[in-house]
Write a protein that holds these residues in place. Structure first.
Motif, PDB file in Angstrom:
ATOM      1  N   LEU A 218       0.192 -46.052  -0.126  1.00 30.06           N
ATOM      2  CA  LEU A 218       0.332 -45.495   1.220  1.00 30.06           C
ATOM      3  C   LEU A 218       0.088 -43.996   1.270  1.00 30.06           C
ATOM      4  O   LEU A 218      -0.059 -43.431   2.357  1.00 30.06           O
ATOM      5  CB  LEU A 218       1.747 -45.777   1.758  1.00 30.06           C
ATOM      6  CG  LEU A 218       2.067 -47.253   1.957  1.00 30.06           C
ATOM      7  CD1 LEU A 218       3.492 -47.399   2.475  1.00 30.06           C
ATOM      8  CD2 LEU A 218       1.081 -47.916   2.887  1.00 30.06           C
ATOM      9  N   ASP A 219       0.028 -43.337   0.122  1.00 33.00           N
ATOM     10  CA  ASP A 219      -0.169 -41.897   0.052  1.00 33.00           C
ATOM     11  C   ASP A 219      -1.649 -41.578   0.232  1.00 33.00           C
ATOM     12  O   ASP A 219      -2.467 -41.924  -0.611  1.00 33.00           O
ATOM     13  CB  ASP A 219       0.335 -41.370  -1.293  1.00 33.00           C
ATOM     14  CG  ASP A 219       0.221 -39.868  -1.434  1.00 33.00           C
ATOM     15  OD1 ASP A 219      -0.218 -39.188  -0.481  1.00 33.00           O
ATOM     16  OD2 ASP A 219       0.557 -39.368  -2.511  1.00 33.00           O
ATOM     17  N   PRO A 220      -2.033 -40.891   1.326  1.00 34.00           N
ATOM     18  CA  PRO A 220      -3.455 -40.615   1.568  1.00 34.00           C
ATOM     19  C   PRO A 220      -4.079 -39.743   0.478  1.00 34.00           C
ATOM     20  O   PRO A 220      -5.255 -39.886   0.180  1.00 34.00           O
ATOM     21  CB  PRO A 220      -3.489 -39.910   2.926  1.00 34.00           C
ATOM     22  CG  PRO A 220      -2.090 -39.494   3.191  1.00 34.00           C
ATOM     23  CD  PRO A 220      -1.186 -40.358   2.376  1.00 34.00           C
ATOM     24  N   VAL A 221      -3.303 -38.871  -0.151  1.00 31.03           N
ATOM     25  CA  VAL A 221      -3.839 -38.036  -1.234  1.00 31.03           C
ATOM     26  C   VAL A 221      -4.182 -38.908  -2.432  1.00 31.03           C
ATOM     27  O   VAL A 221      -5.238 -38.776  -3.044  1.00 31.03           O
ATOM     28  CB  VAL A 221      -2.842 -36.932  -1.624  1.00 31.03           C
ATOM     29  CG1 VAL A 221      -3.331 -36.152  -2.829  1.00 31.03           C
ATOM     30  CG2 VAL A 221      -2.589 -36.015  -0.436  1.00 31.03           C
TER      31      VAL A 221
ATOM     32  N   ALA B 110       8.322 -49.181   3.907  1.00 29.83           N
ATOM     33  CA  ALA B 110       8.556 -47.743   3.732  1.00 29.83           C
ATOM     34  C   ALA B 110       9.424 -47.181   4.857  1.00 29.83           C
ATOM     35  O   ALA B 110      10.221 -46.268   4.635  1.00 29.83           O
ATOM     36  CB  ALA B 110       7.225 -46.999   3.668  1.00 29.83           C
ATOM     37  N   ALA B 111       9.306 -47.753   6.047  1.00 26.32           N
ATOM     38  CA  ALA B 111      10.086 -47.293   7.198  1.00 26.32           C
ATOM     39  C   ALA B 111      11.491 -47.884   7.215  1.00 26.32           C
ATOM     40  O   ALA B 111      12.274 -47.583   8.121  1.00 26.32           O
ATOM     41  CB  ALA B 111       9.353 -47.650   8.495  1.00 26.32           C
ATOM     42  N   GLY B 112      11.813 -48.733   6.242  1.00 29.57           N
ATOM     43  CA  GLY B 112      13.150 -49.322   6.171  1.00 29.57           C
ATOM     44  C   GLY B 112      13.379 -50.479   7.116  1.00 29.57           C
ATOM     45  O   GLY B 112      14.511 -50.840   7.416  1.00 29.57           O
ATOM     46  N   ARG B 113      12.304 -51.108   7.577  1.00 28.59           N
ATOM     47  CA  ARG B 113      12.405 -52.186   8.561  1.00 28.59           C
ATOM     48  C   ARG B 113      12.432 -53.580   7.944  1.00 28.59           C
ATOM     49  O   ARG B 113      12.520 -54.575   8.663  1.00 28.59           O
ATOM     50  CB  ARG B 113      11.223 -52.104   9.528  1.00 28.59           C
ATOM     51  CG  ARG B 113      11.206 -50.832  10.346  1.00 28.59           C
ATOM     52  CD  ARG B 113       9.962 -50.718  11.215  1.00 28.59           C
ATOM     53  NE  ARG B 113       9.708 -51.963  11.916  1.00 28.59           N
ATOM     54  CZ  ARG B 113       8.470 -52.394  12.224  1.00 28.59           C
ATOM     55  NH1 ARG B 113       7.403 -51.680  11.910  1.00 28.59           N
ATOM     56  NH2 ARG B 113       8.307 -53.526  12.864  1.00 28.59           N
TER      57      ARG B 113
ATOM     58  N   ASP C 292       6.744 -47.294  -7.188  1.00 30.81           N
ATOM     59  CA  ASP C 292       5.925 -46.080  -7.205  1.00 30.81           C
ATOM     60  C   ASP C 292       4.473 -46.413  -6.857  1.00 30.81           C
ATOM     61  O   ASP C 292       3.813 -45.681  -6.128  1.00 30.81           O
ATOM     62  CB  ASP C 292       5.984 -45.402  -8.576  1.00 30.81           C
ATOM     63  CG  ASP C 292       7.339 -44.762  -8.852  1.00 30.81           C
ATOM     64  OD1 ASP C 292       8.094 -44.508  -7.887  1.00 30.81           O
ATOM     65  OD2 ASP C 292       7.646 -44.532 -10.036  1.00 30.81           O
ATOM     66  N   ARG C 293       4.001 -47.529  -7.370  1.00 30.46           N
ATOM     67  CA  ARG C 293       2.626 -47.953  -7.076  1.00 30.46           C
ATOM     68  C   ARG C 293       2.454 -48.265  -5.592  1.00 30.46           C
ATOM     69  O   ARG C 293       1.436 -47.928  -4.986  1.00 30.46           O
ATOM     70  CB  ARG C 293       2.281 -49.169  -7.922  1.00 30.46           C
ATOM     71  CG  ARG C 293       0.838 -49.584  -7.821  1.00 30.46           C
ATOM     72  CD  ARG C 293       0.527 -50.714  -8.765  1.00 30.46           C
ATOM     73  NE  ARG C 293      -0.891 -51.004  -8.699  1.00 30.46           N
ATOM     74  CZ  ARG C 293      -1.458 -52.019  -9.298  1.00 30.46           C
ATOM     75  NH1 ARG C 293      -0.741 -52.830 -10.044  1.00 30.46           N
ATOM     76  NH2 ARG C 293      -2.750 -52.223  -9.182  1.00 30.46           N
ATOM     77  N   GLY C 294       3.459 -48.892  -4.979  1.00 30.44           N
ATOM     78  CA  GLY C 294       3.411 -49.185  -3.549  1.00 30.44           C
ATOM     79  C   GLY C 294       3.385 -47.918  -2.719  1.00 30.44           C
ATOM     80  O   GLY C 294       2.647 -47.814  -1.738  1.00 30.44           O
TER      81      GLY C 294
ATOM     82  N   ARG D  30      -2.969 -56.432   7.010  1.00 29.97           N
ATOM     83  CA  ARG D  30      -1.600 -56.925   7.168  1.00 29.97           C
ATOM     84  C   ARG D  30      -0.732 -56.471   6.005  1.00 29.97           C
ATOM     85  O   ARG D  30       0.412 -56.060   6.197  1.00 29.97           O
ATOM     86  CB  ARG D  30      -1.576 -58.442   7.262  1.00 29.97           C
ATOM     87  CG  ARG D  30      -0.153 -58.992   7.413  1.00 29.97           C
ATOM     88  CD  ARG D  30      -0.086 -60.493   7.349  1.00 29.97           C
ATOM     89  NE  ARG D  30      -0.978 -61.085   8.322  1.00 29.97           N
ATOM     90  CZ  ARG D  30      -1.370 -62.348   8.289  1.00 29.97           C
ATOM     91  NH1 ARG D  30      -0.951 -63.135   7.343  1.00 29.97           N
ATOM     92  NH2 ARG D  30      -2.185 -62.822   9.190  1.00 29.97           N
ATOM     93  N   ASP D  31      -1.269 -56.538   4.787  1.00 33.06           N
ATOM     94  CA  ASP D  31      -0.517 -56.092   3.612  1.00 33.06           C
ATOM     95  C   ASP D  31      -0.112 -54.628   3.754  1.00 33.06           C
ATOM     96  O   ASP D  31       1.037 -54.263   3.514  1.00 33.06           O
ATOM     97  CB  ASP D  31      -1.339 -56.253   2.331  1.00 33.06           C
ATOM     98  CG  ASP D  31      -1.630 -57.693   1.960  1.00 33.06           C
ATOM     99  OD1 ASP D  31      -0.900 -58.604   2.406  1.00 33.06           O
ATOM    100  OD2 ASP D  31      -2.617 -57.902   1.226  1.00 33.06           O
ATOM    101  N   VAL D  32      -1.050 -53.788   4.147  1.00 35.28           N
ATOM    102  CA  VAL D  32      -0.770 -52.354   4.303  1.00 35.28           C
ATOM    103  C   VAL D  32       0.254 -52.129   5.416  1.00 35.28           C
ATOM    104  O   VAL D  32       1.173 -51.324   5.269  1.00 35.28           O
ATOM    105  CB  VAL D  32      -2.070 -51.567   4.556  1.00 35.28           C
ATOM    106  CG1 VAL D  32      -1.777 -50.104   4.859  1.00 35.28           C
ATOM    107  CG2 VAL D  32      -3.000 -51.680   3.350  1.00 35.28           C
ATOM    108  N   ALA D  33       0.124 -52.866   6.514  1.00 28.26           N
ATOM    109  CA  ALA D  33       1.093 -52.739   7.606  1.00 28.26           C
ATOM    110  C   ALA D  33       2.491 -53.132   7.134  1.00 28.26           C
ATOM    111  O   ALA D  33       3.482 -52.482   7.496  1.00 28.26           O
ATOM    112  CB  ALA D  33       0.663 -53.596   8.796  1.00 28.26           C
TER     113      ALA D  33
END
Length: 86
Positions: A79-82, A21-24, A73-75, A12-15
């Motif tokens: 979400l950055d897969p790399v 990130a999507a501005g929602r 930046d940490r957030g 849920r946190d990641v979602a």
């Protein structure tokens, strides 16, 4: 970000981070910030504080009744897969 420095996040946190990130998302700020997703309060009223305390969301300004939610930046790194792979 290594797993040793990453906070323990639920699905849920990641979602919610993805929705931010999507501005929602916005914050409704009265006593404590509440995360609104598409204008609807998140059922987990403590999530905003947890993600702010973990350094993943930018804290809303004082006096803002409605404030945009943003990733730190940490957030973004969470979400950055790399970043997650390293």
């Amino acid at each position: 970000m290594s797993s040793a420095t990453a906070p323990l996040l639920t699905g849920r946190d990641v979602a919610l981070l993805r929705a931010v990130a999507a501005g929602r998302c916005r914050f409704s700020v009265l006593c404590e910030p509440v995360l609104l997703v598409d204008g609807v309060p998140c059922a987990d009223f403590t999530v905003a504080g947890r993600l702010i305390d973990a350094g993943l969301l930018v804290a809303p300004g004082h006096g803002d009744l409605l404030a945009p939610a943003g990733l730190t930046d940490r957030g973004r790194a969470v979400l950055d897969p790399v970043a997650r792979a390293s």
